[in-house]
Design a protein around this motif. Sequence first.
Motif, mmCIF file in Angstrom:
data_model
loop_
_atom_site.group_PDB
_atom_site.id
_atom_site.type_symbol
_atom_site.label_atom_id
_atom_site.label_comp_id
_atom_site.label_asym_id
_atom_site.label_seq_id
_atom_site.Cartn_x
_atom_site.Cartn_y
_atom_site.Cartn_z
ATOM 1 N N ILE A 264 2.551 15.364 -3.462
ATOM 2 C CA ILE A 264 3.860 14.753 -3.741
ATOM 3 C C ILE A 264 5.014 15.627 -3.219
ATOM 4 C CG2 ILE A 264 3.001 13.422 -5.710
ATOM 5 C CD1 ILE A 264 4.436 15.460 -7.531
ATOM 6 N N ARG B 55 0.507 5.705 -7.946
ATOM 7 C CA ARG B 55 -0.609 6.541 -8.429
ATOM 8 C C ARG B 55 -0.141 7.936 -8.854
ATOM 9 N NH1 ARG B 55 -4.305 4.461 -3.636
ATOM 10 N NH2 ARG B 55 -5.138 2.594 -4.615
ATOM 11 N N ARG B 56 0.998 8.360 -8.316
ATOM 12 C CA ARG B 56 1.503 9.686 -8.700
ATOM 13 C C ARG B 56 1.934 9.734 -10.163
ATOM 14 N NH1 ARG B 56 5.067 10.782 -3.227
ATOM 15 N NH2 ARG B 56 3.279 10.562 -1.824
ATOM 16 N N SER C 250 0.831 -1.223 0.000
ATOM 17 C CA SER C 250 0.000 0.000 0.000
ATOM 18 C C SER C 250 0.865 1.272 0.000
ATOM 19 C CB SER C 250 -0.974 -0.004 1.171
ATOM 20 O OG SER C 250 -0.278 -0.120 2.368
ATOM 21 N N GLY C 251 2.022 1.237 0.624
ATOM 22 C CA GLY C 251 2.912 2.404 0.616
ATOM 23 C C GLY C 251 3.407 2.697 -0.796
ATOM 24 N N ALA D 136 0.759 4.368 -3.339
ATOM 25 C CA ALA D 136 0.664 5.830 -3.365
ATOM 26 C C ALA D 136 1.638 6.401 -4.399
ATOM 27 C CB ALA D 136 0.939 6.394 -1.980
ATOM 28 N N LYS D 137 2.872 5.911 -4.366
ATOM 29 C CA LYS D 137 3.882 6.424 -5.307
ATOM 30 C C LYS D 137 3.508 6.068 -6.741
ATOM 31 C CE LYS D 137 7.792 6.898 -2.283
ATOM 32 N NZ LYS D 137 8.924 6.231 -1.690
#
Lengths: 302, 228
Positions: B107, B78-79, B71-72, B75-76
Motif C-alpha cells: 500500500i 482488500r487493503r 478490479s482496480g 485492490a483498494k
Amino acid sequence: MILRTTIYCIKQGIINIKRNKLFSLASVGTIAACIFLIGLFFAIVMNFQYIVKNAEEHVGITVFFDEGTEQARIDEIGKQIKDMDGVLSVEYTSAEKAWEEFKKSYFADSPELAEGFKEDNPLANSANYTVYIEDISKQSSYVREIEKIENVRNVKYSESAVSTMTNFGRFVGYASIAIILVLLAVGIFLISNTVMMGISVRQKEIKIMKLIGATNLFVRAPFIIEGIVIGVIGAAIPLVLLFVLYDRVVDFVMSQFHALSSIVSFLPIYSVFVYLVPISFGVGAGIGLLGSVASIRKHLKI
Amino acid sequence: MITLDHVTKSYKEGTYALNDVNIEIEDGEFVFIVGSSGSGKSTFIKLLLRELQPTSGKIIVAGRDLSRLKSGQAAKFRREIGCVFQDFRLLPDRNVYDNVAFAQHVIGVSKKEIRKNVPPLLTMVGLSEKYRSLPGELSGGEQQRVALARALVNKPKLLLADEPTGNLDPGNSWEIMKLLEEVNNQGTTVVVVTHNLEIVNAMEKRVITMKKGVKVSDTKQDNLIVRN
C-alpha cells in the motif's frame, strides 16, 4: 508514494533475479542464444548486402558515340552524364586505350598479329564512357536518358546481370526478414515458457499479493523489471561474443580463401555494431518484457 | 460491516455453493461461521474477498457493493480487510519481519513508517525475538501468528480468518483465538470460519451454521426469536 512504490518494485525485480537464480540463468541463456543467432545472421546479412552492393557498383553502362564526334563534344556528354542524379562515376576510355586493352586481352600471346593494325586502329569508333550508378535496379531508366543525348550512338548494359543482382539482393532481404522474424518468434516463445515456469512457481506469491490488496501493476512491475533486466543481460552476452568473434572470423575467411580477398571486402565491426547494439538490446528487453507480460496476465485474475 | 442479501453462488455443473443466503454482521462483532465440508464456508470467505462473484444477490462489505467493484478498486478494497488462512500463505523466502512489512509495501507505506509499525505487532503476537527467522524455521502456530500480524499491520476494519486453527494443535489454536479476541476487543470486526466446535463453544460468540450452501442457524437470530 508513486516514486516509493516504483523504487520498491525495481528493487524487488532485481532481488527476484537473485532469488530465482536458476530460472534467471535459464532465461538469460535462452535470450542470449536467440540474440546470438539473430546477431550472427544480422552480421552475415549486412555483409552480404555490402558485398552485393559493391558488386553492383562495378556493373557499368557503356556509352558509345557517333562516328567522328569531336573530343570537345565527348567531354560535354561526359559532363552531362556525370551531372545526373545517382551517377557515382564516369570513366572515359579513348579509342587508343580500348585497342590497347583489346590487344592485351586477345593478342597477349602473339603480339605480331596485332602489328598488322598498327596504323589503322580497328576500334577507332570505340571511345566510350563507362557509367557507374548507385542503384543498379534503375539502370534501364538511366540507359533511356543517356540514349536521348545527342551524338550518343549506342548504350550497352547487361540486363541479365542487373536483374540477377537485383533479384538476388531482394531475395536475401526477404529471406533475412523472414529468418529474423522466425528467430524473434522462437525467442518470445522460449522466454514466455521460461517465465511461465518461473511464475507458476511463484503463483502462490502472486495470489498472496493480490489478496493483501496489491494492484495488478504492483504485482506485474517486479516481473516486468525482472524480464527487462534479464533481456538486457541476455543481449549483452552475445554482443560481447560477437564482438570478440567478428574480426577473427573475417581474418580467418580472408586468410583461408585468398581468392575472396581480391573480390570481396567485409564491413568493419563498427558498421555492423552501430545497428546491432541497439537492435540486440531492444530485442532482448522487448522479449523479456513481452514474455513477462504475456505469462503473468492470467495469474492476475483474482 | 457485512451484508449478504439473497446471495447465491452456483457452478456450471448446477451445484450450489451458497443458496439464497442472507447474513448481516455489524461493526465490531465476532462471528463464527461453522459447518462441515461442502457447507459453503470457504465460498463465503472468497465472496467477501471478491475472489468470487455471486451468481445472484448482493454483497456489501465495509460500505462497498462488491458486484460494482472494478478490479482496480478491488485492490483498494482488500487493503481494508485482513485475512488469515489455514495454510498461512507466507512468502517462504522472506523472513518474519519482511512478510509482515510486505503488506505495508503493497500500500506504499514508507520504510520509516514500516519500521515503526511492524515491531509492535510482532511483540503483540509474541514473535519479536524471531523477526529474522524464515517461515520454514517456525512452528505452525508461529507461522499463523506471523500471518495474523501481516493481516493486522494495515489496521483493517474487518479480519477474515479461514480455518485459522485447521493446522494447529489445541495449545496453539487457543493462542490464536485469544489473539483474535484481543483484536476484536480493539474494535476490529472478526469473522472466523472453522469446524472446530470445541473452540466455538468455549468462546461464546455469535455462530452462523451452514449446511450444503444454506444458512441453517444463527445464534443471534435465534436469541432474538427467544427474546421475542
